[in-house]
Design an enzyme around this catalytic site. Structure first.
Site, PDB file in Angstrom:
ATOM      1  N   GLU A 290      -1.569  -5.400   8.639  1.00  0.00           N
ATOM      2  CA  GLU A 290      -0.980  -5.461   9.397  1.00  0.00           C
ATOM      3  C   GLU A 290      -1.346  -5.742  10.273  1.00  0.00           C
ATOM      4  O   GLU A 290      -3.045  -5.305  11.041  1.00  0.00           O
ATOM      5  CB  GLU A 290      -1.172  -3.763   9.163  1.00  0.00           C
TER       6      GLU A 290
ATOM      7  N   GLU B  95       8.806  -5.027  10.351  1.00  0.00           N
ATOM      8  CA  GLU B  95       9.092  -3.179   9.840  1.00  0.00           C
ATOM      9  C   GLU B  95      10.032  -3.078  11.493  1.00  0.00           C
ATOM     10  O   GLU B  95       8.766  -2.766  12.288  1.00  0.00           O
ATOM     11  CB  GLU B  95       8.489  -2.837   9.113  1.00  0.00           C
TER      12      GLU B  95
ATOM     13  N   ASP C 130      -0.938  -5.988   0.093  1.00  0.00           N
ATOM     14  CA  ASP C 130      -2.066  -5.393   1.322  1.00  0.00           C
ATOM     15  C   ASP C 130      -3.557  -4.552   0.671  1.00  0.00           C
ATOM     16  O   ASP C 130      -3.792  -4.403   0.193  1.00  0.00           O
ATOM     17  CB  ASP C 130      -1.546  -3.337   1.213  1.00  0.00           C
TER      18      ASP C 130
ATOM     19  N   LYS D  47      -1.621  -8.831   2.412  1.00  0.00           N
ATOM     20  CA  LYS D  47      -1.120  -9.117   3.862  1.00  0.00           C
ATOM     21  C   LYS D  47      -1.565  -7.717   4.454  1.00  0.00           C
ATOM     22  O   LYS D  47      -2.337  -6.881   3.769  1.00  0.00           O
ATOM     23  CB  LYS D  47       0.508  -8.205   3.499  1.00  0.00           C
TER      24      LYS D  47
ATOM     25  N   ASP E 159       0.760  -1.345  -0.090  1.00  0.00           N
ATOM     26  CA  ASP E 159       0.011  -0.475   0.246  1.00  0.00           C
ATOM     27  C   ASP E 159       1.122   1.109  -0.150  1.00  0.00           C
ATOM     28  O   ASP E 159       0.610   1.944  -0.013  1.00  0.00           O
ATOM     29  CB  ASP E 159      -1.072   0.313   1.297  1.00  0.00           C
ATOM     30  N   SER E 160       2.652   1.322  -0.474  1.00  0.00           N
ATOM     31  CA  SER E 160       3.266   2.005  -0.489  1.00  0.00           C
ATOM     32  C   SER E 160       3.079   2.628  -1.604  1.00  0.00           C
ATOM     33  O   SER E 160       3.390   3.848  -1.790  1.00  0.00           O
ATOM     34  CB  SER E 160       4.663   1.850   0.039  1.00  0.00           C
TER      35      SER E 160
HETATM   36  O1  KIV Z   1       4.026  -0.872   2.213  1.00  0.00           O
HETATM   37  C1  KIV Z   1       5.003  -1.773   1.716  1.00  0.00           C
HETATM   38  O2  KIV Z   1       5.506  -1.301   0.466  1.00  0.00           O
HETATM   39  C2  KIV Z   1       4.962  -2.570   2.996  1.00  0.00           C
HETATM   40  C3  KIV Z   1       6.918  -3.301   3.149  1.00  0.00           C
HETATM   41  C4  KIV Z   1       7.205  -1.680   2.977  1.00  0.00           C
HETATM   42  C5  KIV Z   1       7.007  -3.974   4.451  1.00  0.00           C
HETATM   43  O3  KIV Z   1       4.131  -2.877   3.462  1.00  0.00           O
END
Ligand code: KIV
Length: 245
Positions: A95, A162, A64, A93, A25-26
């Protein structure tokens, strides 16, 4: 594992020696310019997962679950995870774990592989008070160990750690029988993940200590663009052989 968001980059990662792509989600920050990952939506994630899957048809692609999508109960979380899987993800994924244990267990029971994410969980940045190292004191470290244990029990197949102290990450890795994937968590995790634009040095404003830059990509790109602009102004581009007959 590399965090990547589009078909072109996915194709390059797929042709490399890396094992997996994370559609993180980055993407909300790196591609869309938002100030945090809180702005990622399921539609945004679906679009990028589908693009990555087109670029990397055979690869393990983890998507994510965006902000709050695992917190709206089992039905909403299953809809969100289902949408990401149908867009092309192999796994999702999520969190944290406290308060959505039921969701993790339900997704796993539904046949959706779940990767956990502990330590600095960027979707909670407003509660954490910034992008800081987590698990420093004894109580925080114990809480993280316990969360990792819970994730394994619930059926997660791996855990991203992280920004946690290297010793703690190594300890969790030794205690658990599922792999850990570190980012800013030292060398003692089973794998490592970096955002591909950090590895390529594309953003000179963002240089976290943990993200090794393998190339100063922003310099290469700006130089190439400048050379193009100069060639156009000097009327040396296009050359005779670059003109279509
Ligand atoms: O969103 C992302 O890129 C991440 C990684 C930094 C682990 O969750």
């Amino acid at each position: 594992m590399l965090a990547a968001y589009d078909a072109l980059m996915a194709r390059l990662v797929a042709a490399s020696e890396a094992d997996a792509i994370l559609v993180g989600d980055s993407v909300a920050m790196v591609v869309h310019g938002f100030p945090s990952t809180v702005h990622a939506t399921i539609e945004m994630m679906r679009t990028h997962v589908a693009a990555v899957r087109r670029g990397a048809p055979e690869m393990l692609v983890v998507a994510d679950m965006p902000f709050i999508s695992a917190r709206r109960g089992k039905v909403a979380a299953t809809d969100a995870a289902g949408a990401l899987m149908q867009a092309g993800a192999t796994a999702v994924k999520i969190e944290g774990v406290r308060g959505h244990e039921e969701v993790v267990a339900h997704l796993v029971e539904s046949g959706i592989p779940v990767m956990g994410h502990l330590g600095l969980t960027p979707q909670s940045v407003h509660q954490l008070g910034g992008y800081r190292l987590q698990g420093r004191g004894a109580a925080d470290a114990e809480r993280l160990r316990e969360d990792a244990r819970r994730l394994e029990e619930l059926g997660a197949f791996a855990i991203v750690l992280e920004c946690v102290p290297a010793e703690l990450a190594a300890g969790i890795t030794a205690e658990r029988s599922i792999p850990t994937i570190g980012i800013g968590a030292g060398a003692g995790t089973a794998g490592q993940v970096l955002v591909v634009s950090d590895l390529l040095g594309l953003d000179p404003r963002f240089q976290p200590r943990f993200a090794r830059r393998y190339v100063e990509g922003h310099e290469l790109i700006q130089d190439a663009i400048n050379r193009f602009a100069r060639d156009v102004r000097a009327a040396t581009f296009p050359a005779r052989e670059e003109v279509l007959a």
